[in-house]
Enzyme design. Structure first.
Site, PDB file in Angstrom:
ATOM      1  NE  ARG A  59       4.778   5.286  -2.858  1.00 49.28           N
ATOM      2  CZ  ARG A  59       4.081   4.899  -4.119  1.00 49.28           C
ATOM      3  NH1 ARG A  59       2.903   5.301  -4.766  1.00 49.28           N
ATOM      4  NH2 ARG A  59       4.344   3.411  -3.938  1.00 49.28           N
ATOM      5  CD  GLU A  96      -1.952  -8.969 -10.027  1.00 55.07           C
ATOM      6  OE1 GLU A  96      -1.228  -7.353 -10.233  1.00 55.07           O
ATOM      7  OE2 GLU A  96      -2.693  -8.554 -11.141  1.00 55.07           O
TER       8      GLU A  96
HETATM    9  P1  AMP Z   1       0.242  -4.478  -1.693  1.00 53.09           P
HETATM   10  O1  AMP Z   1       1.099  -5.735  -0.532  1.00 53.09           O
HETATM   11  O2  AMP Z   1      -0.511  -4.913  -2.712  1.00 53.09           O
HETATM   12  O3  AMP Z   1      -0.672  -4.449  -0.781  1.00 53.09           O
HETATM   13  O4  AMP Z   1       0.880  -3.488  -2.049  1.00 53.09           O
HETATM   14  C1  AMP Z   1       1.149  -1.805  -1.156  1.00 53.09           C
HETATM   15  C2  AMP Z   1       2.266  -1.630  -1.860  1.00 53.09           C
HETATM   16  O5  AMP Z   1       2.367  -1.757  -3.144  1.00 53.09           O
HETATM   17  C3  AMP Z   1       2.075  -0.431  -1.256  1.00 53.09           C
HETATM   18  O6  AMP Z   1       3.466   1.018  -0.874  1.00 53.09           O
HETATM   19  C4  AMP Z   1       1.959   1.194  -1.826  1.00 53.09           C
HETATM   20  O7  AMP Z   1       2.252   2.200  -2.224  1.00 53.09           O
HETATM   21  C5  AMP Z   1       2.135   0.309  -3.634  1.00 53.09           C
HETATM   22  N1  AMP Z   1       0.357   0.260  -4.476  1.00 53.09           N
HETATM   23  C6  AMP Z   1       0.050  -1.369  -4.851  1.00 53.09           C
HETATM   24  N2  AMP Z   1      -1.060  -0.499  -5.627  1.00 53.09           N
HETATM   25  C7  AMP Z   1      -0.728   0.641  -5.806  1.00 53.09           C
HETATM   26  C8  AMP Z   1      -1.518   1.612  -6.709  1.00 53.09           C
HETATM   27  N3  AMP Z   1      -2.608   1.692  -7.117  1.00 53.09           N
HETATM   28  N4  AMP Z   1      -1.987   3.214  -6.202  1.00 53.09           N
HETATM   29  C9  AMP Z   1       0.118   3.679  -5.662  1.00 53.09           C
HETATM   30  N5  AMP Z   1       0.114   2.816  -4.993  1.00 53.09           N
HETATM   31  C10 AMP Z   1       0.339   1.476  -5.280  1.00 53.09           C
END
Ligand code: AMP
Length: 171
Positions: A59, A96
């Site tokens: 995205r 996670e």
């Molecule tokens: P992180 O590495 O945990 O910051 O996760 C980021 C990536 O996971 C991003 O590219 C988001 O598009 C996706 N992502 C994580 N959690 C969500 C959520 N609750 N809703 C939508 N996309 C998420």
């Protein structure tokens, strides 16, 4: 940003139980809302010296590519392992549950370039921290990280240089 916020759809228990997925597809269906996002970021960074925009799969591409076009800057994709065809480097990071690996082409950036990272959402910050590592391996510098949505309660910002993180909507 009220229009954008009103179009973000919460999908409970996707992709796994307990996660509330922030679905931006209704935002993408509305050219006015998508335009507001692109205009806000281009306004925010018009005074910064930026040489390239890096979008994080997938995205981050949807937001990053039109922003790069509007700002007349090169667009560079960071992709999940196995997707990029040319010479590349990779970084693995902890999720996670389990591990993920992302890649960038070795000719995507040159040393000294100043980069803006773009993604739709900042959650735990792991993906962006790994992206910064990739970009720095090429000798480039991350100036700012731009997100449409920040999940503040996950404190992803703490994994990143705090003064470099911008988000349009925080939950
Ligand atoms: P992180 O590495 O945990 O910051 O996760 C980021 C990536 O996971 C991003 O590219 C988001 O598009 C996706 N992502 C994580 N959690 C969500 C959520 N609750 N809703 C939508 N996309 C998420």
């Amino acid at each position: 940003m009220n229009l954008v916020k009103s179009l973000i759809r919460d999908v409970p228990d996707f992709p796994v139980k307990g996660i509330i997925f922030k679905d931006i597809t209704p935002v993408l269906k509305d050219p006015k809302a998508l335009g507001m996002i692109i205009d806000s970021f281009s306004e925010m960074y018009k005074g910064e010296k930026i040489d390239a925009i890096v979008g994080i799969e997938s995205r981050g591409f949807i937001i990053g590519a039109p922003l790069a076009l509007k700002m007349n800057l090169p667009f560079v994709p960071i992709r999940k392992i196995g997707k990029l065809p040319f010479d590349k480097i990779k970084v693995s990071y902890k999720l996670e549950y389990g591990e993920a690996t992302i890649e960038i082409h070795t000719d995507a950036l040159v040393a000294g370039q100043r980069v803006l990272i773009v993604d739709d959402l900042l959650a735990t910050g792991g993906t962006t921290a790994a992206s910064i590592e990739l970009i720095e391996k090429l000798g480039a510098e991350v100036v700012k990280c731009a997100f449409v949505i920040e999940l503040g309660f996950l404190h992803g910002r703490d994994k990143l240089p705090a003064d470099k993180v911008d988000s349009l909507i925080t939950y």
